[in-house]
Every structure is written in structure tokens, then in C-alpha cells.
Design a protein around this motif. Sequence first.
Motif, PDB file in Angstrom:
ATOM      1  N   ASP A  63      -7.222 -11.570 -31.560  1.00 54.67           N
ATOM      2  CA  ASP A  63      -7.033 -12.606 -30.546  1.00 54.67           C
ATOM      3  C   ASP A  63      -8.281 -13.445 -30.286  1.00 54.67           C
ATOM      4  N   TYR A  64      -9.396 -13.062 -30.858  1.00 54.21           N
ATOM      5  CA  TYR A  64     -10.642 -13.821 -30.647  1.00 54.21           C
ATOM      6  C   TYR A  64     -10.911 -14.720 -31.847  1.00 54.21           C
ATOM      7  N   GLU A  65     -11.485 -15.882 -31.572  1.00 48.34           N
ATOM      8  CA  GLU A  65     -11.793 -16.828 -32.647  1.00 48.34           C
ATOM      9  C   GLU A  65     -13.268 -17.185 -32.639  1.00 48.34           C
ATOM     10  N   VAL A  66     -13.794 -17.394 -33.829  1.00 44.80           N
ATOM     11  CA  VAL A  66     -15.187 -17.822 -33.929  1.00 44.80           C
ATOM     12  C   VAL A  66     -15.335 -19.168 -33.223  1.00 44.80           C
ATOM     13  N   GLY A  67     -16.359 -19.271 -32.421  1.00 52.62           N
ATOM     14  CA  GLY A  67     -16.598 -20.486 -31.645  1.00 52.62           C
ATOM     15  C   GLY A  67     -16.141 -20.373 -30.201  1.00 52.62           C
ATOM     16  N   GLU A  68     -15.318 -19.363 -29.939  1.00 52.33           N
ATOM     17  CA  GLU A  68     -14.815 -19.171 -28.573  1.00 52.33           C
ATOM     18  C   GLU A  68     -15.953 -18.790 -27.616  1.00 52.33           C
ATOM     19  N   ARG A  69     -15.913 -19.372 -26.433  1.00 54.34           N
ATOM     20  CA  ARG A  69     -16.915 -19.053 -25.415  1.00 54.34           C
ATOM     21  C   ARG A  69     -16.229 -18.409 -24.220  1.00 54.34           C
ATOM     22  N   ILE A  70     -16.864 -17.404 -23.658  1.00 54.15           N
ATOM     23  CA  ILE A  70     -16.277 -16.675 -22.536  1.00 54.15           C
ATOM     24  C   ILE A  70     -17.309 -16.572 -21.412  1.00 54.15           C
ATOM     25  N   ASP A  71     -16.960 -17.163 -20.283  1.00 58.44           N
ATOM     26  CA  ASP A  71     -17.795 -16.984 -19.082  1.00 58.44           C
ATOM     27  C   ASP A  71     -17.363 -15.682 -18.420  1.00 58.44           C
ATOM     28  N   HIS A  72     -18.278 -14.745 -18.286  1.00 61.29           N
ATOM     29  CA  HIS A  72     -17.896 -13.433 -17.733  1.00 61.29           C
ATOM     30  C   HIS A  72     -17.802 -13.431 -16.202  1.00 61.29           C
ATOM     31  N   VAL A  73     -18.028 -14.561 -15.594  1.00 57.03           N
ATOM     32  CA  VAL A  73     -17.669 -14.885 -14.212  1.00 57.03           C
ATOM     33  C   VAL A  73     -18.513 -14.162 -13.150  1.00 57.03           C
ATOM     34  N   ASP A  74     -18.505 -12.839 -13.181  1.00 58.40           N
ATOM     35  CA  ASP A  74     -19.060 -12.078 -12.066  1.00 58.40           C
ATOM     36  C   ASP A  74     -20.596 -12.073 -12.075  1.00 58.40           C
ATOM     37  N   GLY A  75     -21.173 -11.818 -10.915  1.00 61.04           N
ATOM     38  CA  GLY A  75     -22.626 -11.713 -10.792  1.00 61.04           C
ATOM     39  C   GLY A  75     -23.026 -10.397 -10.152  1.00 61.04           C
ATOM     40  N   MET A  76     -24.192  -9.915 -10.508  1.00 58.21           N
ATOM     41  CA  MET A  76     -24.669  -8.619 -10.010  1.00 58.21           C
ATOM     42  C   MET A  76     -26.132  -8.767  -9.578  1.00 58.21           C
ATOM     43  N   THR A  77     -26.386  -8.479  -8.310  1.00 59.76           N
ATOM     44  CA  THR A  77     -27.751  -8.549  -7.785  1.00 59.76           C
ATOM     45  C   THR A  77     -28.451  -7.206  -7.988  1.00 59.76           C
ATOM     46  N   VAL A  78     -29.706  -7.257  -8.380  1.00 56.48           N
ATOM     47  CA  VAL A  78     -30.443  -6.025  -8.703  1.00 56.48           C
ATOM     48  C   VAL A  78     -31.438  -5.694  -7.597  1.00 56.48           C
ATOM     49  N   GLU A  79     -31.484  -4.418  -7.228  1.00 55.36           N
ATOM     50  CA  GLU A  79     -32.428  -3.918  -6.226  1.00 55.36           C
ATOM     51  C   GLU A  79     -33.534  -3.113  -6.904  1.00 55.36           C
ATOM     52  N   GLU A  80     -34.703  -3.068  -6.243  1.00 54.70           N
ATOM     53  CA  GLU A  80     -35.838  -2.308  -6.799  1.00 54.70           C
ATOM     54  C   GLU A  80     -35.450  -0.853  -7.070  1.00 54.70           C
ATOM     55  N   ALA A  81     -34.768  -0.226  -6.124  1.00 58.38           N
ATOM     56  CA  ALA A  81     -34.425   1.190  -6.297  1.00 58.38           C
ATOM     57  C   ALA A  81     -33.539   1.390  -7.523  1.00 58.38           C
ATOM     58  N   GLU A  82     -32.700   0.406  -7.805  1.00 54.23           N
ATOM     59  CA  GLU A  82     -31.773   0.556  -8.932  1.00 54.23           C
ATOM     60  C   GLU A  82     -32.499   0.514 -10.267  1.00 54.23           C
ATOM     61  N   HIS A  83     -33.326  -0.497 -10.481  1.00 55.28           N
ATOM     62  CA  HIS A  83     -33.967  -0.581 -11.805  1.00 55.28           C
ATOM     63  C   HIS A  83     -35.004   0.519 -11.967  1.00 55.28           C
ATOM     64  N   GLN A  84     -35.625   0.948 -10.883  1.00 54.97           N
ATOM     65  CA  GLN A  84     -36.571   2.067 -11.000  1.00 54.97           C
ATOM     66  C   GLN A  84     -35.829   3.352 -11.368  1.00 54.97           C
ATOM     67  N   MET A  85     -34.698   3.614 -10.718  1.00 55.08           N
ATOM     68  CA  MET A  85     -33.950   4.824 -11.056  1.00 55.08           C
ATOM     69  C   MET A  85     -33.467   4.769 -12.496  1.00 55.08           C
ATOM     70  N   ALA A  86     -32.990   3.627 -12.933  1.00 57.65           N
ATOM     71  CA  ALA A  86     -32.524   3.489 -14.312  1.00 57.65           C
ATOM     72  C   ALA A  86     -33.661   3.780 -15.287  1.00 57.65           C
ATOM     73  N   THR A  87     -34.783   3.157 -15.068  1.00 56.22           N
ATOM     74  CA  THR A  87     -35.874   3.221 -16.037  1.00 56.22           C
ATOM     75  C   THR A  87     -36.482   4.621 -16.064  1.00 56.22           C
ATOM     76  N   ARG A  88     -36.523   5.279 -14.907  1.00 55.87           N
ATOM     77  CA  ARG A  88     -36.965   6.678 -14.899  1.00 55.87           C
ATOM     78  C   ARG A  88     -35.936   7.588 -15.565  1.00 55.87           C
ATOM     79  N   LEU A  89     -34.657   7.302 -15.370  1.00 53.48           N
ATOM     80  CA  LEU A  89     -33.626   8.103 -16.044  1.00 53.48           C
ATOM     81  C   LEU A  89     -33.863   8.101 -17.553  1.00 53.48           C
ATOM     82  N   TYR A  90     -34.314   6.955 -18.062  1.00 51.89           N
ATOM     83  CA  TYR A  90     -34.590   6.842 -19.505  1.00 51.89           C
ATOM     84  C   TYR A  90     -35.972   7.412 -19.847  1.00 51.89           C
ATOM     85  N   GLN A  91     -36.691   7.908 -18.840  1.00 51.08           N
ATOM     86  CA  GLN A  91     -38.041   8.458 -19.036  1.00 51.08           C
ATOM     87  C   GLN A  91     -38.956   7.441 -19.722  1.00 51.08           C
TER      88      GLN A  91
END
Lengths: 349, 349, 349
Positions: A198-226
Amino acid sequence: MSKTNPGNFFEDFSVGQVIRHATPRTVTEGDASLYTALYGSRFAVQSSDAFARSIGYQRAPLDDLLVFHIVFGKTVPDISLNAVANLGYAGCRFLVPVFPGDSLTATSEVIGLKENSNGKTGVVYVRSCGVNQHGDTVLDYVRWVMVRKKDPAVPTGHDSVPSLPAALAPDALGDAVPILDVEDFDTDLSGSPYKWDDYEVGERIDHVDGMTVEEAEHQMATRLYQNTAKVHFNQFTEGKGRFGRRLIYGGHVISLARALSFNGLSNAFHIAAINGGRHVAPLFAGETVFAWSEIIDKAALPARDDVGALRIRLYATKDAPCSAYPGKNEAGYEPSVILDTDLWLVLPR
Amino acid sequence: MSKTNPGNFFEDFSVGQVIRHATPRTVTEGDASLYTALYGSRFAVQSSDAFARSIGYQRAPLDDLLVFHIVFGKTVPDISLNAVANLGYAGCRFLVPVFPGDSLTATSEVIGLKENSNGKTGVVYVRSCGVNQHGDTVLDYVRWVMVRKKDPAVPTGHDSVPSLPAALAPDALGDAVPILDVEDFDTDLSGSPYKWDDYEVGERIDHVDGMTVEEAEHQMATRLYQNTAKVHFNQFTEGKGRFGRRLIYGGHVISLARALSFNGLSNAFHIAAINGGRHVAPLFAGETVFAWSEIIDKAALPARDDVGALRIRLYATKDAPCSAYPGKNEAGYEPSVILDTDLWLVLPR
Amino acid sequence: MSKTNPGNFFEDFSVGQVIRHATPRTVTEGDASLYTALYGSRFAVQSSDAFARSIGYQRAPLDDLLVFHIVFGKTVPDISLNAVANLGYAGCRFLVPVFPGDSLTATSEVIGLKENSNGKTGVVYVRSCGVNQHGDTVLDYVRWVMVRKKDPAVPTGHDSVPSLPAALAPDALGDAVPILDVEDFDTDLSGSPYKWDDYEVGERIDHVDGMTVEEAEHQMATRLYQNTAKVHFNQFTEGKGRFGRRLIYGGHVISLARALSFNGLSNAFHIAAINGGRHVAPLFAGETVFAWSEIIDKAALPARDDVGALRIRLYATKDAPCSAYPGKNEAGYEPSVILDTDLWLVLPR
């Protein structure tokens, strides 16, 4: 002599050198839950054991990017502790699915070294791989970083640049996906009726939604990855630095964009390859990430009629919705763009 | 045609329609740990496998509200993406305990539709249920939301409002609780000597403690539930909206109030039913939640002398302790009240 | 009569009294993942089942401090809810490894009581222990807190102070470590070539890195431990209090310092004992923690040639790097110091 890790400088590397990285890691259901909590990923194969089993997996595999980040994190203390800049990565293949309970280790081989003309730095090219407890390579990728020299006055003579593919060939893809019972791939549960055809080369898709990032979130993520890169965690130092604040790990942006891409690419359940990626601009806490995709290629996989691959250009922006598909312009990139990455995704046919 | 989810509008629903929701979900010990980290819940049955086994469970079940939030989250993309307001819920029964490793799916049936007189919106009534990998319905509940019409100019004629119970009858309660060895219910470990017999109708309990909510916390919670409602995550958009900030998922408030209620209701280990609930006012990050309860009814359960049920009115407030039991007043509610919910709880006798 | 927990006052305690604490807890892989995400700990033994098995563990044990915090959290509602100050702890031994799936309970015995001369408060000394589902004591420690009296006018006459060791003797250490195949202790994977023999008494190690703490992080940690101390969670109340903000749980600082100490003590994989600890100054969100260590003693363990013990003084500071080793001075402590703790650590020989 100090017992703390000084990291490697450009002179410490040699072509052919193999580095076994510290901190082996068993990945678990706990990591999977945190990954969901951090990004809100909704791909059915990774979310439900029952769904995964219904199509032929032994159970739900871990998110591909969770595995990537964990392997990447291991390489940081040896490869990029003295890096001036993370220049790029290429040729990342996901080769074997990773399940909760698997124990991973990471290794890098130096495949190229090129001193810069100013004598102060050089570019180190490594092929890094993650290996599970059975000795299987679960992923590998090439990364290149600009690393400081200890002594700018003494040239190393290193002038070796490896040739890197612009993209992986389709016949290198899909090894991490078992042969699927695609008739049992329930598109009500997966969230979309749109399959590979169902997908065609050249097709563009706006994924619409937005996500705001908090300090605690990226710190927890990055520490999870050690991942120990200092710029992500230390406001005392970063507050006096170039940006005045902590820099968010680039991989956090990739995972956010990937999770947002569910809205439009719900059946693209697996990343088969990261052909390349570029962090165009930094992301900081409080900013909101949006994403859009362009289908740039499409390929059947050798000897498989269950799944096919789409090559997409996935862009992320900050504080700017993507309805106008912001990407490259004459000056380089539209000002809102923070990530430009090139992926092969696998979908049921 | 867009491949992103446009959500359903009022005209897209019909009475009797059954919607199978996307993103099946295996719930795990990782989810349970995150739930503890987000709310600090301390009910012994859900906290300890050893305690749960000692009284007759096969192991510690997951918190009832964790299961509710995960099922609820699945319904959002189909039911409330175009909602103007989440009007209420009723008749929520917890029917089967959910354990780590269970795989859940969610389904909703449209049971009522009523167009509003302005022609712009209508109210959609759905009965949603969560089902485990054995096909057992683990919970079901009715929710009604006000949803936008695509075309205000064309009336739909829908005028069907289902009759909903004010509260579930006691004989509908307790199916999720195995027959318990209540003599082995250790009240030192559970945190309180007060059992079902010790509570009286009319009794009020100030749960005393307060809990301040951070943006990172409610975002992680709401993503863990794979709830995609945009107002919780997107500061770029919400910053320009009605409140100027992200709105906290109402279910987060219910879980906070429930966790706070441990102090005074420590042995009320199971929510048998949510008779109804109303989010009286929004909660925002930085605000502190308090809670109090009133015992409004008491019932033995059919053919069981191990456990009994208390019906409580559980209120939450923000930035206001509950020693004066703030609830309804002539104008509606005291200004500090943010949640008014009506629950059946199960306690040992 | 209130059903909420009023906590115990000084008059409620008697020497010899044993208190069984509420909320038994099964610790899981989910808890381990959260611990990694909160602190970024990288010790190989706790990080990888494969690594742990290669040296003789049945699987990766949980981080010692995660176990300590969970047991400590249980004691709070009974011991320190009415505490004016947490004065100290001593003699903490880690006796049995704790693995995911173990169910813990906590008990405290009152071992001393001394009323203060002002009549308003007294010091309560307890020996607390954590016990697993097999009845094994996994850790124990002494804590003393200053607790309010109900009635300042009526003296209790309590004047019993237990004698406490300045440090545990080496022959009390190491029970939680199985006999290890130290030849298989892979120092590439563990992150450092430095073993027990490589450290000298008097050696100082600046752990270099800094970690900034966010409100969401310490709240999630402290709730994960089911620690109910109000000062950590309630901005509404704390905003009007002495500091104007929430106080971070002291144990959070210990865990941060321990995780930072990996850089310089990578092979010190196990805390055998906490000889004592003092929270010199409070930590608040937004501040950055640094750490340094001094080796103050070294001991072989009885009948073991696989591992040895280092006694270290581990200091943490806030908003101050530790290259000058800030510790005690004539006035007490350098102003940046927030933690001074004395540990026995186990390393391979």
C-alpha cells in the motif's frame, strides 16, 4: 596513576584494533516497560507476546532501537569519551531478534583513522557489534567520531578512510524476522490496514503528533542504556558550556521519531537497517519533537513473500509540526529540523 | 489519502458496532515496578508474591488500576481522538485477576448515541472490555464522550441513551478474588488491623498525605498505558491552548488518590468496581494531590465469608489537605476538588 | 478513632520490642531496570546474568543498595514517621544475595532508647533486618533517629544507648558472595584491570563525573522503595517549610555516589557492609552530585583467596567537582560535602 577511565585519544587507536567494551547487559521485561514509558511505542509485535506468537515469533522481541541504544552505550567509554563530535553512523543491520533475558556484550573494531589537517584531532571509524549469550551478532554498525589527539605537535600519519555504503542492499535485510504467518497478522490489532503493497515511493507521511521531552526522561533513558557521555547528565558543567544546558542523547530523538511514526507506519514493525543518520541540531528539555517520513525505496526480500522492505527518510523537528514536510533546503536544512535518518523498515505483505 | 489515524467522528459510530482496538499488550513485572515508582502503592497483595500466595492467589496480581489504564489507553485512538470532553464512566467491573505475563486486548461496543441539539457534537456511549490471552474478560466498563461531528449541517437523528446503573449490585462483585485463607491474612504485613467489619457507613477518612506531580511522571505513566491523547504530551500545542500547559490524564489522579488511600484503607486490597467517576477540575504538573474517603455502603458478598465489600466515595483535591473533607457544595464542588469517584472495595472479613 | 497511621512516638517504644513492618515486597527485574535508569549503575555482576554466572553466581543479583532502600523504606512508617532527625546508621551487613523474584519482609528490634534532656524528644535505636521468602536474613543494620515525645511533661526515664562498632570486622564480611571463579572474572567486561591487590591504603580517587538530579527522578526512586517520608513528595507542605522545597531521600545520594564510584572502582562489585554514614547537608532537585573515595583499610577475608575487601570513605558533594578531595575541615566539613559514608567493598583478587 589514575584508576579512572581517561578514555582513548586519537593516538591510542590503530586500524584493525578490536576493543571489547565494558558492562555486559542482560536486557529484560523491565527494560521493555521503561522503553514504552519513555517513548509510548505501540508496534504490536514488540508490545504483545500473544500477537508476536500468532505470527511466528517465539515471543515479543525487544524494540530494535532499545537494543541499538544499549550496544551503543557500551561503546561510549572507549570510543567517544574524548570525542569532539559524533560525525555519523552507517550500515547498521539488525541481524537477530533480542528477547528479554538475553545477555549482550559489545565489541568494536577500528576500521579507519584519518588525522585532520590541523593536527589537533582525527576521525576514528569503528564497526561496533552487539553479541548475545549464544555468540550471535544481533546488530552491527559503523560509526565515526572526531577524537582529540594527545599531542597536536606529533603527526600520526593516519590517512585511512573506509568505504561505506550509502544504503544496505535489500538482500542484506530481514535476518532478524522469522518466516511469518502473515495471514494471521491482525491489522485491527496492529493499528492499520496499510501493508507493504500500500505504500509508494515518493509518498510523504506527516506523523502529526508531538512529544515534549523532560530532563528526567532523557536522563533516565540514557542511564538505562548505561551511556556515560557527560553532556547528558551534568548541569553544573553544561550550564557553563556552549549551550548552557544538558544536551539530549541523539538516540533519544531517533526513538521519539520512531514512536511517533507509528501514526502512518503502524505495520512497519521492524527496523531492518539504519542506512545512515545525522543529528542536524541539538534537542533540549522542554522542546517538542515532531516527525515525518518519505518513502524513498521499496524492495522485496530475497526468497520471502511474507514481508517486504520500505526505505524511508525519517525526519524529526522541534517545536514545529511537519505538515509542510520540512527537510533540506539550499542552506542545508530547514531551521526546525533536528534529525535526518535513512531506514529500511519491514512490513507484512 | 492519509495513512495516519484521523480518529472517528460522531457520524462514524453506530449502535451495536464493535471496535477491536489496536496495540495488544503483554503486561509484565516491569509495568508493575513502574506503577509502584509512579504512585508508591503499598497494598500487600499486589506488592508481594509471597503474601499473595499465603492467602490463596497464584502470585501477586497486577494493580487493578494499572489494568484499567492499559485497557482504557487502547480505546483512545478509536473512541476519543476527536472528543471534546470525556463525560463519565460507569459500571466498571474487575472480573478476573491479571498477572505479569498476561496478554491483553481491548474491544468496545457502541451502546448509545445521542446527537446534541447544536448539531456540532454528539455523545457516544461505549462498553469497553479488556480480554486476556485465554479469552476471559478481565474488566469491562461504560464510558461516554462528547465527539465532534464531521458535518454540523446534516443531522444524524441519533437519540439513544443507554440506562446505566448508579452502582453495581453486590452480587456482581468479587469475581476477581479467589476464595481466600483470611486467617493467613497477616495484618502486620498488610499495614492495618482494620478489616471489613471495622468500617461503618458514614465514616470519613482523611488520607493525610500529599503527592506532588511532575511532568515527567504523568507523561511516563500515560505512555506506559499507550494512551495517545495529545493533550498530555505536547507542550508546543498545549502552550497555546486553553490552559497554557499539558493536562494530566485523569486516570493518573485516580491512581494517586487510590495510592494515598492506603493510609486509612490498607486492607482494601482490591477494587471490585468503579461505579462512576467525575473529573471535577484539571490537574497540572507542580500541583499536589490529597485525598479523602467516605464509606457510603457496606455489603457482604454472595456465598462468601472470607471477604466483604465497602462502597466508598473517594475524593481528590489539589493543593488543599482534606481534613475538612472538601466535596460537594451548593455551587457544585469545593474549589479544591478535582476528582469524585465511587468505588466498591474488597477487604478481608 | 482514626484509621490512618499516626506513627510511633518516643513513648511507644520499649527496648526489646520487635516490630514487623508492613508491605512485604517481591523484588523483580522491573525494579532492577528502574534502578539502572535512575542511577546508571554499571557494575558487571549486577548488570549481566551471563557475567554473573561465569564467575559462580546463579544469576545477576540485585544491586545491594536497591535491597537496602527497599528494606529501609518498610521501616519508615513505624520508626521515623514522627522523627525530627535521622541521626545515623551503622553496622549494615549484606548477608545473602537477593535475586529477582525474591520476596522480602522487614523487621526492627528496638535496641536502645535515650530521652533527651529537653524532654521533648528521645533517640530510638533499632536493628532492622530484611528477610527473604526462605527466612534468610539478607541484610541488617542499626539506625538511630530522634523521635518526638507525645508528652514533654512526663519523663520516660529511658537512658539506654547500645554500643555500636565503628566498623564491621573483616571476618563478618563476604557472606553474600559465593566462592568465585576469579580466573573467569573478565576485566575487559568489568571495565577496569584494577583488582584488590592494586589498591593501597591512603589512595584517593576522584570519581570525576557529575549527575544532576530531577524532582521526578528522586520521587520515582523513593516511591519504588515504598518509602513514605512526607518531605520527599509534598511540595504544597514543603514549599512552606524550612527549605521551601522537597528534600531528596538521603539514600538516593548514596546510590548516586556509589554509581559514580564505578569510575575508579569498577571491580568493587559488592558492598559487604556500610560501617556508617552521615548526611552532612541536604540535596535538592537541580543540584549536581559528585563523589570521591579514600581507601582507608584493606583486608583479606577469612578462608578466601578469591576476593578481598577494601574499606573506603565515600564522599559526595553537590555542585562541586572533587579533584581537591573535599571532606572534613576544622569547621566540620567543606561546604560542598553532602555525604560522608564508610563502606567495606568486595573485589576479586
